[in-house]
Design an enzyme around this catalytic site. Structure first.
Site, PDB file in Angstrom:
ATOM      1  N   GLU A 176      38.285 -31.383  22.754  1.00 52.76           N
ATOM      2  CA  GLU A 176      38.578 -31.084  24.165  1.00 52.76           C
ATOM      3  C   GLU A 176      37.309 -30.523  24.803  1.00 52.76           C
ATOM      4  O   GLU A 176      36.346 -30.195  24.097  1.00 52.76           O
ATOM      5  CB  GLU A 176      39.694 -30.036  24.271  1.00 52.76           C
ATOM      6  N   GLU A 227      33.097 -36.009  13.297  1.00 56.36           N
ATOM      7  CA  GLU A 227      33.729 -35.513  12.051  1.00 56.36           C
ATOM      8  C   GLU A 227      33.027 -34.244  11.564  1.00 56.36           C
ATOM      9  O   GLU A 227      32.834 -34.046  10.366  1.00 56.36           O
ATOM     10  CB  GLU A 227      33.726 -36.584  10.951  1.00 56.36           C
ATOM     11  N   GLY A 228      32.661 -33.397  12.507  1.00 61.27           N
ATOM     12  CA  GLY A 228      31.941 -32.155  12.180  1.00 61.27           C
ATOM     13  C   GLY A 228      30.455 -32.413  12.232  1.00 61.27           C
ATOM     14  O   GLY A 228      29.957 -33.308  11.539  1.00 61.27           O
TER      15      GLY A 228
HETATM   16  C1  LIG Z   1      30.668 -41.126  20.279  1.00 57.87           C
HETATM   17  C2  LIG Z   1      31.563 -39.997  19.906  1.00 57.87           C
HETATM   18  C3  LIG Z   1      32.763 -40.272  19.296  1.00 57.87           C
HETATM   19  C4  LIG Z   1      33.632 -39.231  18.985  1.00 57.87           C
HETATM   20  N1  LIG Z   1      34.855 -39.523  18.426  1.00 57.87           N
HETATM   21  C5  LIG Z   1      35.769 -38.532  18.303  1.00 57.87           C
HETATM   22  C6  LIG Z   1      37.119 -38.823  17.917  1.00 57.87           C
HETATM   23  O1  LIG Z   1      37.471 -39.962  17.603  1.00 57.87           O
HETATM   24  N2  LIG Z   1      38.010 -37.801  17.918  1.00 57.87           N
HETATM   25  C7  LIG Z   1      37.665 -36.535  18.255  1.00 57.87           C
HETATM   26  O2  LIG Z   1      38.538 -35.665  18.265  1.00 57.87           O
HETATM   27  N3  LIG Z   1      36.387 -36.209  18.570  1.00 57.87           N
HETATM   28  C8  LIG Z   1      35.447 -37.170  18.611  1.00 57.87           C
HETATM   29  N4  LIG Z   1      34.153 -36.882  18.993  1.00 57.87           N
HETATM   30  C9  LIG Z   1      33.788 -35.487  19.267  1.00 57.87           C
HETATM   31  C10 LIG Z   1      32.932 -34.875  18.173  1.00 57.87           C
HETATM   32  O3  LIG Z   1      33.671 -34.730  16.995  1.00 57.87           O
HETATM   33  C11 LIG Z   1      32.392 -33.547  18.720  1.00 57.87           C
HETATM   34  O4  LIG Z   1      31.506 -33.858  19.761  1.00 57.87           O
HETATM   35  C12 LIG Z   1      31.707 -32.734  17.663  1.00 57.87           C
HETATM   36  O5  LIG Z   1      32.635 -32.234  16.735  1.00 57.87           O
HETATM   37  C13 LIG Z   1      30.927 -31.538  18.257  1.00 57.87           C
HETATM   38  O6  LIG Z   1      31.751 -30.768  19.060  1.00 57.87           O
HETATM   39  P1  LIG Z   1      31.284 -30.366  20.544  1.00 57.87           P
HETATM   40  O7  LIG Z   1      30.988 -31.650  21.254  1.00 57.87           O
HETATM   41  O8  LIG Z   1      32.272 -29.474  21.149  1.00 57.87           O
HETATM   42  O9  LIG Z   1      29.928 -29.607  20.353  1.00 57.87           O
HETATM   43  P2  LIG Z   1      29.742 -28.061  20.077  1.00 57.87           P
HETATM   44  O10 LIG Z   1      30.740 -27.587  19.099  1.00 57.87           O
HETATM   45  O11 LIG Z   1      29.659 -27.361  21.375  1.00 57.87           O
HETATM   46  O12 LIG Z   1      28.327 -28.074  19.375  1.00 57.87           O
HETATM   47  C14 LIG Z   1      27.087 -28.104  20.084  1.00 57.87           C
HETATM   48  C15 LIG Z   1      25.991 -27.776  19.084  1.00 57.87           C
HETATM   49  O13 LIG Z   1      26.190 -26.444  18.553  1.00 57.87           O
HETATM   50  C16 LIG Z   1      26.274 -26.470  17.146  1.00 57.87           C
HETATM   51  N5  LIG Z   1      27.221 -25.464  16.683  1.00 57.87           N
HETATM   52  C17 LIG Z   1      28.472 -25.238  17.140  1.00 57.87           C
HETATM   53  N6  LIG Z   1      29.068 -24.237  16.456  1.00 57.87           N
HETATM   54  C18 LIG Z   1      28.165 -23.817  15.531  1.00 57.87           C
HETATM   55  C19 LIG Z   1      28.174 -22.824  14.522  1.00 57.87           C
HETATM   56  N7  LIG Z   1      29.236 -22.042  14.310  1.00 57.87           N
HETATM   57  N8  LIG Z   1      27.064 -22.680  13.754  1.00 57.87           N
HETATM   58  C20 LIG Z   1      25.965 -23.463  13.957  1.00 57.87           C
HETATM   59  N9  LIG Z   1      25.911 -24.416  14.900  1.00 57.87           N
HETATM   60  C21 LIG Z   1      26.980 -24.605  15.685  1.00 57.87           C
HETATM   61  C22 LIG Z   1      26.723 -27.866  16.795  1.00 57.87           C
HETATM   62  O14 LIG Z   1      26.372 -28.226  15.484  1.00 57.87           O
HETATM   63  C23 LIG Z   1      25.997 -28.700  17.856  1.00 57.87           C
HETATM   64  O15 LIG Z   1      24.688 -28.929  17.421  1.00 57.87           O
HETATM   65  C24 LIG Z   1      33.258 -37.903  19.261  1.00 57.87           C
HETATM   66  C25 LIG Z   1      32.016 -37.614  19.842  1.00 57.87           C
HETATM   67  C26 LIG Z   1      31.188 -38.640  20.180  1.00 57.87           C
HETATM   68  C27 LIG Z   1      29.871 -38.316  20.826  1.00 57.87           C
END
Ligand SMILES: Cc1cc2nc3c(=O)[nH]c(=O)nc-3n(C[C@H](O)[C@H](O)[C@H](O)COP(=O)(O)OP(=O)(O)OC[C@H]3O[C@@H](n4cnc5c(N)ncnc54)[C@H](O)[C@@H]3O)c2cc1C
Length: 407
Positions: free
Chosen positions: A133, A384-385
């Site tokens: 989300e 996937e993380g």
């Molecule tokens: C093309 C694409 C397909 C996707 N497909 C799916 C899907 O099918 N289903 C679904 O549910 N999601 C999907 N996603 C979402 C994806 O899983 C998330 O974008 C991803 O998990 C990162 O979450 P976020 O975008 O909120 O980034 P954030 O969590 O905001 O992360 C931003 C940065 O901060 C870092 N970070 C965050 N927390 C920490 C921590 N505690 N310690 C160190 N570093 C940290 C992260 O590693 C990253 O580098 C997709 C995304 C893309 C781009």
């Protein structure tokens, strides 16, 4: 004695998928890098026949309790070879996808039959998983989508973003979407459950499809749930919030990642291998054969680079195979799944970049697929993380720290 030999059945699968990837995916990879090219229906229809047969076989095996011993290894080998062909097209393959992993991980036998049978018959269908989300990605505890019980139904409300194959699963085929929602916002992770929503359910709507850096053949959708009513027994696992501080229900939902992370890792290995093979091929055309039998001090810089790429790809591959093999042995593999995903995502990113670097303008141009592989690879380091999150999980498991202590 330890053996790293592939069984003849595994070798056979690898060879067949690789042949298909070369003949049917590579020639259309560039065309479908653009969304305007439309869906690759010839590829989809071709793959659907195989997917249906495999899904039917898995269904029979599930009922008889006598499945193939190497099902997960077969899966990662196939994904690696398909992603070597083209990672975006691989993601267009009609199948239960991440929804299937979730249902297999925590669904009841009745749910497996009800939701997965559609992938054994009829026209091509897709499954998708909606976790992310706007304010909940890595931090899944922040999920705001709600599931409220109303009589014999759940009512879902919220917006999910970045759903891979969301368009095909929710709207353009009679597919399924597994949605993570909270039944109790005050309970944090313990309140998060997963629910299956069938395509066409009133209240589930695809809002838009992303225009993105890589894997452009694959649709990535925003899906809105507005008073979306689903049957009570569409919840996967128990509806109970075990305890305000506990995470029992959440752990069930997390079990999905044990299978999906090695799958993403395999995709990263496939893209990295494509770039590596491509670099070696072009060097060979230019009369440069990479030597493996000379001492370090006699190696050229390019040889050293290529050898390092080979070693990195092989390390990621072995971690991926191990994570899948452990699943086949019915051994807990959460640690190994995260290790494989963190390593392969990083290797895919670095090896594809190195390929472009070694080839210079030739790598950057659209004459070849190197620039595309560089764009396609990065997603394996994110979804996937992310790499950082998977490394965090590895650290927690090795040190035996909870997520409250190490976050
Ligand atoms: C093309 C694409 C397909 C996707 N497909 C799916 C899907 O099918 N289903 C679904 O549910 N999601 C999907 N996603 C979402 C994806 O899983 C998330 O974008 C991803 O998990 C990162 O979450 P976020 O975008 O909120 O980034 P954030 O969590 O905001 O992360 C931003 C940065 O901060 C870092 N970070 C965050 N927390 C920490 C921590 N505690 N310690 C160190 N570093 C940290 C992260 O590693 C990253 O580098 C997709 C995304 C893309 C781009």
């Amino acid at each position: 004695m330890i053996s790293f030999d592939m069984s003849p059945a595994l070798e056979n699968i690898r060879g067949m998928v690789r042949m298909m990837a070369e003949g049917q995916m590579r020639p259309i990879a560039r065309k479908h890098d653009s969304h305007e090219a439309g869906k690759p229906w010839d590829y989809i229809n071709f793959m659907w026949e195989t997917v249906k047969a495999r899904a039917a076989e898995s269904g029979r095996a599930r009922k008889s309790g006598d499945g193939p011993r190497e099902a997960n290894l077969q899966m990662v080998l196939a994904i690696e070879a398909l992603s070597w062909g083209d990672a975006g097209l691989y993601l267009c393959t009609p199948n239960a996808g991440l929804a299937g992993f979730a249902i297999e991980a925590v669904g009841t036998p009745e749910q497996k039959e009800r939701f997965l049978k559609r992938f054994t018959e009829g026209a091509p269908k897709w499954g998708a998983m909606a976790i992310t989300e706007a304010h909940a990605g890595s931090d899944t505890a922040a999920i705001q989508t709600t599931a409220v019980r109303d009589g014999d139904e759940w009512v879902l409300n919220g917006t999910k973003i970045f759903v891979t194959s969301g368009l095909m699963a929710a709207q353009d085929s009679p597919g399924i979407v597994v949605v993570w929602a909270t039944v109790d916002r005050t309970a944090g992770r313990a309140g998060i459950k997963s629910f299956v929503v069938e395509a066409g359910t009133p209240g589930m709507k695809v809002l838009n499809v992303e225009n993105k850096l890589g894997i452009r053949a694959s649709d990535t959708a925003t899906i809105v749930f507005e008073d979306c009513r689903i049957p009570l027994d569409n919840i996967l696992g128990s509806a109970e919030v075990a305890s305000k501080s506990g995470t029992a229900g959440f752990k069930g939902a997390m079990a999905t990642f044990d299978a999906s992370r090695p799958a993403v890792a395999a995709s990263g290995v496939g893209v990295a291998q494509a770039a590596l093979d491509g670099v070696k091929e072009i060097l060979k055309q230019q009369g440069i054969e990479v030597r493996h039998d000379v001492p370090d001090q006699e190696m050229t810089a390019i040889e050293r680079d290529v050898l390092d790429m080979e070693a990195q790809v092989q390390a990621a591959r072995l971690l991926t195979y191990r994570a899948a093999w452990m699943m086949d042995q019915k051994r807990p593999n959460a640690l190994e799944a995260s290790m494989s995903k963190a390593k392969a995502g990083s290797v895919a990113t670095k090896v594809t970049q190195k390929a472009v670097e070694i080839l210079g303008p030739l790598g950057y141009s659209q004459k070849h697929l190197f620039e595309k592989w560089m764009r396609d690879a990065k997603i394996t380091d994110i979804y996937e993380g992310t790499q950082q999150i998977n490394l965090l999980i590895v650290a927690r498991r090795l040190l035996d720290f909870s997520s409250n202590v190490l976050n």
